[in-house]
Design an enzyme around this catalytic site. Structure first.
Site, PDB file in Angstrom:
ATOM      1  N   LYS A  13       4.177   2.664  36.708  1.00  0.00           N
ATOM      2  CA  LYS A  13       5.182   2.172  35.756  1.00  0.00           C
ATOM      3  C   LYS A  13       6.590   2.595  36.173  1.00  0.00           C
ATOM      4  O   LYS A  13       7.509   1.786  36.219  1.00  0.00           O
ATOM      5  CB  LYS A  13       4.900   2.711  34.339  1.00  0.00           C
ATOM      6  CG  LYS A  13       3.521   2.365  33.806  1.00  0.00           C
ATOM      7  CD  LYS A  13       3.331   2.880  32.394  1.00  0.00           C
ATOM      8  CE  LYS A  13       3.267   4.388  32.254  1.00  0.00           C
ATOM      9  NZ  LYS A  13       2.076   5.028  32.799  1.00  0.00           N
ATOM     10  N   ARG A  88       3.093   5.044  23.221  1.00  0.00           N
ATOM     11  CA  ARG A  88       1.849   5.528  23.828  1.00  0.00           C
ATOM     12  C   ARG A  88       0.748   5.665  22.787  1.00  0.00           C
ATOM     13  O   ARG A  88      -0.358   6.077  23.121  1.00  0.00           O
ATOM     14  CB  ARG A  88       2.118   6.895  24.435  1.00  0.00           C
ATOM     15  CG  ARG A  88       1.686   7.044  25.882  1.00  0.00           C
ATOM     16  CD  ARG A  88       2.243   8.372  26.306  1.00  0.00           C
ATOM     17  NE  ARG A  88       1.801   8.873  27.548  1.00  0.00           N
ATOM     18  CZ  ARG A  88       2.576   8.953  28.630  1.00  0.00           C
ATOM     19  NH1 ARG A  88       3.786   8.456  28.610  1.00  0.00           N
ATOM     20  NH2 ARG A  88       2.126   9.530  29.703  1.00  0.00           N
ATOM     21  N   ARG A 122       0.633  13.000  44.547  1.00  0.00           N
ATOM     22  CA  ARG A 122       2.056  12.933  44.180  1.00  0.00           C
ATOM     23  C   ARG A 122       2.698  14.316  44.337  1.00  0.00           C
ATOM     24  O   ARG A 122       2.111  15.335  44.032  1.00  0.00           O
ATOM     25  CB  ARG A 122       2.181  12.478  42.726  1.00  0.00           C
ATOM     26  CG  ARG A 122       3.617  12.453  42.236  1.00  0.00           C
ATOM     27  CD  ARG A 122       3.797  11.508  41.089  1.00  0.00           C
ATOM     28  NE  ARG A 122       3.279  12.022  39.827  1.00  0.00           N
ATOM     29  CZ  ARG A 122       3.370  11.349  38.688  1.00  0.00           C
ATOM     30  NH1 ARG A 122       3.926  10.153  38.646  1.00  0.00           N
ATOM     31  NH2 ARG A 122       2.875  11.860  37.583  1.00  0.00           N
ATOM     32  N   ARG A 156       3.293  18.651  40.180  1.00  0.00           N
ATOM     33  CA  ARG A 156       3.596  18.860  38.764  1.00  0.00           C
ATOM     34  C   ARG A 156       2.408  19.515  38.071  1.00  0.00           C
ATOM     35  O   ARG A 156       1.262  19.211  38.410  1.00  0.00           O
ATOM     36  CB  ARG A 156       3.837  17.490  38.094  1.00  0.00           C
ATOM     37  CG  ARG A 156       5.270  17.146  37.942  1.00  0.00           C
ATOM     38  CD  ARG A 156       5.501  15.699  37.612  1.00  0.00           C
ATOM     39  NE  ARG A 156       4.717  15.152  36.498  1.00  0.00           N
ATOM     40  CZ  ARG A 156       4.883  13.906  36.026  1.00  0.00           C
ATOM     41  NH1 ARG A 156       5.794  13.116  36.563  1.00  0.00           N
ATOM     42  NH2 ARG A 156       4.156  13.453  35.038  1.00  0.00           N
ATOM     43  N   ARG A 167      -5.427  13.806  30.899  1.00  0.00           N
ATOM     44  CA  ARG A 167      -4.460  12.731  30.598  1.00  0.00           C
ATOM     45  C   ARG A 167      -5.165  11.377  30.571  1.00  0.00           C
ATOM     46  O   ARG A 167      -4.818  10.507  29.780  1.00  0.00           O
ATOM     47  CB  ARG A 167      -3.332  12.723  31.642  1.00  0.00           C
ATOM     48  CG  ARG A 167      -2.352  13.871  31.431  1.00  0.00           C
ATOM     49  CD  ARG A 167      -1.529  14.123  32.666  1.00  0.00           C
ATOM     50  NE  ARG A 167      -0.499  13.119  32.873  1.00  0.00           N
ATOM     51  CZ  ARG A 167       0.093  12.906  34.047  1.00  0.00           C
ATOM     52  NH1 ARG A 167      -0.269  13.598  35.111  1.00  0.00           N
ATOM     53  NH2 ARG A 167       1.034  12.007  34.159  1.00  0.00           N
TER      54      ARG A 167
HETATM   55  P1  AMP Z   1       4.634  10.655  31.893  1.00  0.00           P
HETATM   56  O1  AMP Z   1       5.632  11.124  32.883  1.00  0.00           O
HETATM   57  O2  AMP Z   1       4.988   9.316  31.293  1.00  0.00           O
HETATM   58  O3  AMP Z   1       3.216  10.695  32.397  1.00  0.00           O
HETATM   59  O4  AMP Z   1       4.704  11.668  30.647  1.00  0.00           O
HETATM   60  C1  AMP Z   1       4.468  13.042  30.837  1.00  0.00           C
HETATM   61  C2  AMP Z   1       4.073  13.684  29.518  1.00  0.00           C
HETATM   62  O5  AMP Z   1       5.129  13.545  28.554  1.00  0.00           O
HETATM   63  C3  AMP Z   1       2.853  13.100  28.833  1.00  0.00           C
HETATM   64  O6  AMP Z   1       1.635  13.595  29.375  1.00  0.00           O
HETATM   65  C4  AMP Z   1       3.072  13.569  27.394  1.00  0.00           C
HETATM   66  O7  AMP Z   1       2.815  14.944  27.258  1.00  0.00           O
HETATM   67  C5  AMP Z   1       4.581  13.391  27.244  1.00  0.00           C
HETATM   68  N1  AMP Z   1       4.914  12.030  26.793  1.00  0.00           N
HETATM   69  C6  AMP Z   1       5.572  11.072  27.505  1.00  0.00           C
HETATM   70  N2  AMP Z   1       5.710   9.952  26.782  1.00  0.00           N
HETATM   71  C7  AMP Z   1       5.130  10.198  25.581  1.00  0.00           C
HETATM   72  C8  AMP Z   1       4.932   9.428  24.397  1.00  0.00           C
HETATM   73  N3  AMP Z   1       5.359   8.157  24.312  1.00  0.00           N
HETATM   74  N4  AMP Z   1       4.289  10.014  23.359  1.00  0.00           N
HETATM   75  C9  AMP Z   1       3.871  11.284  23.415  1.00  0.00           C
HETATM   76  N5  AMP Z   1       4.002  12.066  24.500  1.00  0.00           N
HETATM   77  C10 AMP Z   1       4.624  11.541  25.580  1.00  0.00           C
END
Ligand code: AMP
Length: 209
Positions: A13, A88, A122, A156, A167
């Site tokens: 994404k 999400r 990554r 990370r 996740r």
């Molecule tokens: P990402 O980089 O999009 O994978 O997001 C990393 C982390 O941020 C996720 O595993 C969640 O802990 C938090 N996070 C990101 N977007 C959301 C969302 N829309 N709702 C809740 N937690 C989020």
């Protein structure tokens, strides 16, 4: 244009968003990036969410929605934006349709195996945040960031194997139901995200007019 990019973590994404934002001249709003920046800056928000991110859990809906609301009020969002990683949950999606109805939700269709492979390889720069992949997007010098020159390429916390599995579980339970939600309100298109970014972009251009 107001777009939502949703799909499993590691579906590409963020990578496609960077291409599309240049093409459409609208910003990418990644909630994950907003939270990670807050953690790096040690703000009160960062302190509140740091454990949640490390474990691969979701930040509470109300907090997440308020962060995105604040962000879209900025001037660069007046012609639209790409929401990357938000909504999400069904609650976030329903609430957001009341705040600022989106035009199209793009579902990144990818298998769990591809996700595990991509996230496991990554690397991010601990200094400037640039993203690499030790299989498909290597830095010029191993372990050294091309952009800032620091030898700080790290995995990370939430890309560690255990967190990736968690996740994915969270994704299947909480985010995948968005498919049905956006389909029901006739805003959903899907692209095959098992491919590299060039072919995802070609498909994007066909499905988003
Ligand atoms: P990402 O980089 O999009 O994978 O997001 C990393 C982390 O941020 C996720 O595993 C969640 O802990 C938090 N996070 C990101 N977007 C959301 C969302 N829309 N709702 C809740 N937690 C989020």
């Amino acid at each position: 244009m107001k777009l939502v990019f949703f799909g499993a973590p590691g579906a590409g994404k963020g990578t496609l968003a960077k291409v599309v934002m240049k093409e459409l001249n609208i910003p990418q709003i990644s909630t994950g990036d907003l939270f990670r920046q807050a953690i790096k800056d040690k703000t009160p928000l960062g302190q509140q969410v740091s454990d949640i991110l490390a474990k691969g859990e979701l930040v509470p809906d109300s907090l997440t929605i308020s962060i995105v609301k604040e962000r879209v009020e900025q001037a660069d969002c007046k012609n639209g934006y790409i929401l990357d990683g938000f909504p999400r949950t069904i609650i976030q999606a329903e609430e957001w349709e009341k705040v600022a109805p989106i035009d199209t939700a793009i579902y990144f269709d990818v298998t769990d195996d591809v996700v595990r492979r991509r996230l496991g390889s990554r690397r991010v720069c601990g200094n400037c945040g640039a993203i690499y992949n030790i299989i498909s997007l290597k830095p010029k010098v191993e372990g050294v960031c091309d952009k800032c020159g620091k030898a700080q390429l790290i995995i990370r916390d939430d890309d560690q194997e255990e967190a990736i599995n968690h996740r994915l579980e969270v994704y299947h339970a909480q985010t995948k139901p968005l498919l049905e939600f956006y389909d029901r309100i006739k805003k959903m298109v899907s692209i095959n995200a098992n491919h590299e970014v060039d072919s995802m972009f070609a498909e994007f251009k066909k499905v988003v007019k």
